[in-house]
Design a protein around this motif. Sequence first.
Motif, PDB file in Angstrom:
ATOM      1  N   UNK A  71       1.343  -1.234   0.555  1.00  0.00           N
ATOM      2  CA  UNK A  71      -0.138   0.079   0.061  1.00  0.00           C
ATOM      3  C   UNK A  71       0.838   1.318   0.000  1.00  0.00           C
ATOM      4  N   UNK A  72       0.543   2.373  -0.900  1.00  0.00           N
ATOM      5  CA  UNK A  72       1.058   3.701  -0.490  1.00  0.00           C
ATOM      6  C   UNK A  72       1.133   4.124   0.911  1.00  0.00           C
ATOM      7  N   UNK A  73       2.875   4.719   1.042  1.00  0.00           N
ATOM      8  CA  UNK A  73       2.789   5.455   1.965  1.00  0.00           C
ATOM      9  C   UNK A  73       1.577   6.184   2.753  1.00  0.00           C
ATOM     10  N   UNK A  74       0.630   7.266   1.649  1.00  0.00           N
ATOM     11  CA  UNK A  74       0.069   8.059   1.519  1.00  0.00           C
ATOM     12  C   UNK A  74      -1.274   7.151   2.420  1.00  0.00           C
ATOM     13  N   UNK A  75      -1.132   6.069   2.128  1.00  0.00           N
ATOM     14  CA  UNK A  75      -2.274   5.331   2.648  1.00  0.00           C
ATOM     15  C   UNK A  75      -2.026   5.037   4.186  1.00  0.00           C
ATOM     16  N   UNK A 108      -4.010  18.943   1.749  1.00  0.00           N
ATOM     17  CA  UNK A 108      -3.533  17.693   2.337  1.00  0.00           C
ATOM     18  C   UNK A 108      -4.863  16.809   3.248  1.00  0.00           C
ATOM     19  N   UNK A 109      -5.344  18.125   4.013  1.00  0.00           N
ATOM     20  CA  UNK A 109      -6.725  17.051   4.415  1.00  0.00           C
ATOM     21  C   UNK A 109      -7.634  16.098   3.899  1.00  0.00           C
ATOM     22  N   UNK A 110      -7.841  17.209   2.731  1.00  0.00           N
ATOM     23  CA  UNK A 110      -9.033  16.662   1.888  1.00  0.00           C
ATOM     24  C   UNK A 110      -8.199  15.766   1.084  1.00  0.00           C
ATOM     25  N   UNK A 111      -7.457  15.632   0.351  1.00  0.00           N
ATOM     26  CA  UNK A 111      -6.765  14.788  -0.216  1.00  0.00           C
ATOM     27  C   UNK A 111      -6.989  13.692   0.921  1.00  0.00           C
ATOM     28  N   UNK A 112      -6.460  13.438   1.920  1.00  0.00           N
ATOM     29  CA  UNK A 112      -6.380  12.130   2.906  1.00  0.00           C
ATOM     30  C   UNK A 112      -7.705  11.947   2.921  1.00  0.00           C
ATOM     31  N   UNK A 113      -9.063  12.331   2.851  1.00  0.00           N
ATOM     32  CA  UNK A 113      -9.886  11.951   2.964  1.00  0.00           C
ATOM     33  C   UNK A 113     -10.664  12.119   1.982  1.00  0.00           C
ATOM     34  N   UNK A 114      -9.740  12.347   0.109  1.00  0.00           N
ATOM     35  CA  UNK A 114     -10.519  12.608  -1.027  1.00  0.00           C
ATOM     36  C   UNK A 114     -11.544  13.594  -1.365  1.00  0.00           C
ATOM     37  N   UNK A 115     -11.555  14.101  -0.791  1.00  0.00           N
ATOM     38  CA  UNK A 115     -12.284  15.515  -1.061  1.00  0.00           C
ATOM     39  C   UNK A 115     -11.863  16.496  -1.523  1.00  0.00           C
ATOM     40  N   UNK A 116     -12.276  17.867  -1.523  1.00  0.00           N
ATOM     41  CA  UNK A 116     -11.903  17.976  -2.563  1.00  0.00           C
ATOM     42  C   UNK A 116     -11.792  19.771  -1.668  1.00  0.00           C
ATOM     43  N   UNK A 117     -10.281  21.161  -1.853  1.00  0.00           N
ATOM     44  CA  UNK A 117     -10.919  22.140  -2.221  1.00  0.00           C
ATOM     45  C   UNK A 117     -10.715  23.828  -2.013  1.00  0.00           C
ATOM     46  N   UNK A 118     -12.204  24.096  -1.810  1.00  0.00           N
ATOM     47  CA  UNK A 118     -12.802  24.625  -3.867  1.00  0.00           C
ATOM     48  C   UNK A 118     -11.844  26.438  -2.783  1.00  0.00           C
ATOM     49  N   UNK A 119     -11.445  27.080  -2.766  1.00  0.00           N
ATOM     50  CA  UNK A 119     -11.363  28.052  -2.675  1.00  0.00           C
ATOM     51  C   UNK A 119     -12.386  29.569  -3.077  1.00  0.00           C
ATOM     52  N   UNK A 120     -12.989  29.930  -2.445  1.00  0.00           N
ATOM     53  CA  UNK A 120     -13.890  31.072  -2.552  1.00  0.00           C
ATOM     54  C   UNK A 120     -13.331  32.409  -2.639  1.00  0.00           C
ATOM     55  N   UNK A 179     -10.903   9.202 -10.258  1.00  0.00           N
ATOM     56  CA  UNK A 179     -10.191   7.609 -10.102  1.00  0.00           C
ATOM     57  C   UNK A 179      -9.361   7.268  -9.424  1.00  0.00           C
ATOM     58  N   UNK A 180      -8.733   7.967  -8.841  1.00  0.00           N
ATOM     59  CA  UNK A 180      -7.682   8.267  -7.868  1.00  0.00           C
ATOM     60  C   UNK A 180      -8.115   8.473  -6.409  1.00  0.00           C
ATOM     61  N   UNK A 181      -8.961   9.624  -6.525  1.00  0.00           N
ATOM     62  CA  UNK A 181     -10.187   9.480  -5.419  1.00  0.00           C
ATOM     63  C   UNK A 181     -11.260   8.326  -4.821  1.00  0.00           C
ATOM     64  N   UNK A 182     -11.127   7.415  -6.094  1.00  0.00           N
ATOM     65  CA  UNK A 182     -12.223   6.559  -5.789  1.00  0.00           C
ATOM     66  C   UNK A 182     -11.351   4.959  -5.414  1.00  0.00           C
ATOM     67  N   UNK A 183     -10.595   4.949  -5.724  1.00  0.00           N
ATOM     68  CA  UNK A 183      -9.169   3.805  -5.393  1.00  0.00           C
ATOM     69  C   UNK A 183      -8.547   3.974  -3.455  1.00  0.00           C
ATOM     70  N   UNK A 184      -8.535   5.630  -3.418  1.00  0.00           N
ATOM     71  CA  UNK A 184      -7.739   6.591  -1.875  1.00  0.00           C
ATOM     72  C   UNK A 184      -9.075   5.830  -0.606  1.00  0.00           C
ATOM     73  N   UNK A 185     -10.688   6.134  -1.178  1.00  0.00           N
ATOM     74  CA  UNK A 185     -11.058   5.967  -0.149  1.00  0.00           C
ATOM     75  C   UNK A 185     -11.894   4.476  -0.516  1.00  0.00           C
ATOM     76  N   UNK A 186     -11.468   3.451  -1.251  1.00  0.00           N
ATOM     77  CA  UNK A 186     -11.914   2.658  -1.587  1.00  0.00           C
ATOM     78  C   UNK A 186     -11.250   1.809  -0.391  1.00  0.00           C
ATOM     79  N   UNK A 187      -9.641   2.507   0.120  1.00  0.00           N
ATOM     80  CA  UNK A 187      -8.725   1.449   0.521  1.00  0.00           C
ATOM     81  C   UNK A 187      -9.155   1.620   2.161  1.00  0.00           C
TER      82      UNK A 187
END
Length: 460
Positions: free
Chosen positions: A1-5, A205-217, A446-454
């Motif tokens: 598993x990747x280190x970011x997992x 980083x924390x949105x990446x970890x949870x497979x979400x997004x950062x939305x600058x407004x 697709x990468x976010x789906x893979x991260x969430x699944x793992x």
Amino acid sequence: MDEDMDFDANAAQKKPQFHDESYYDGRKMLDLVFVQDCTGSQGSYISSATKNIQDICAHIFESGKLQSQEDLRVGLVAFRDHPPQDHTYVVKNFGFSSDISKVHKDLAGLYASGGGDGPEAVTAALAEVLHMEWREHASKMVVLIADAPPHGIGEYGDGFDEGSPDGHDPLQVVREMASRGITLFFVACEPALSGYSYATDFYQAITTITSGLMLPLTTADLLSHAIVGSVLENLDMERLVREVGHAVAQRILGNNESVDDVARELHEKLLLRNESTKKVVIESIYKESPEAVHNVAVFTHASSLREARPQLQRVHGSRFTEKYLLARQTANRNLYTYPYSPPTPARSTSEKRYSTMVPSSPPSAPSSPPRKVVQDFAAFGAPKNASVFGTAVASTPFSLAGGKAAFGGMRTSSTRSIFDGDDEDEEDDGRQKVELKEDSISLDQARRIAMQSAWRNVRG
């Protein structure tokens, strides 16, 4: 598993609660929590959320094709800061409710006040969210709205520079959220957030970890658009995670294949199926830098803030693009009455502009192939019921109600490019816009789906 997992299995100090669902019959359900900063600078965002919450929920219910009122539950968590920085409250948890009039009343009771040293009680709020009574079979989503970082990430003048005084570490909290299938979307209230040294990198980083997004407004007027678009995209992602997640996780956890390799193969197979998803798109105002990319990777991989802080690199100069800074100067000279963000570029340059966005996944992740790749894959004539890793995937995504956008300023299209700069019926008045696009699934998704699944299967 990747280190970011990797994550600390003992990070959570108590187990999250799950609501009993003995009645569950496979229908679609959504648990959505708003986490609102209620310190002095957040008045316009609190007002926007209060004004639009009923319309937001109505659009989510109809466009997400939920069946009954109970299928949508909305939670609210408000936060300020720890004493002595603030003596009013640290966190207020209003719980979940399917009664949107109650949620509106709870929001109406909030007001912006206080705050002290800059960083706020973000970690305490996220820890509170983690332990709410989430329904086991519901899609789980958090929208965090703030313009300040948590304590302990290395900001100057932080009154709690070692971290949250309650002992929680935000990197460990969000990894626990990821393992529980809770996706975090962050609304970055700009330009205030980028006044901090590391805040944008931390939230990326924390949105990446949870497979979400950062939305600058840059304006609270677009908050409702960003929320609806994020929810509808996340529902599409959740549909695919539930249908292929077990097989994807087996490839990553059982066969020890990398997330990136599995994501690339998953992406190709979904393109062969002509799989489409919704995407919320906001033109980035951030300038990429090696230091920022490094910091995002540090926060993503570190087990704790204590481990991350010594490795962070200070970003020199402005965090914003030259285009954004010039536009703001022009707006100020002309006495514009609204916050400004970059104008929409012409279609011919859309791909180039998109590449300047802050990535929603670690910098090593490859970018999505151009649109023509989808056409090339489609030419092979893959049947609609083709399997992905041995799991059938439904090919019909959720559609917007009546085929129309949920809001006048939000647009959808299956063929339009990322930025609609050449729409003849819409003037580019220079204000920031939110676009809800429907197109072939991207490699990033697709990468976010893979991260969430793992993450969801790592405990099993």
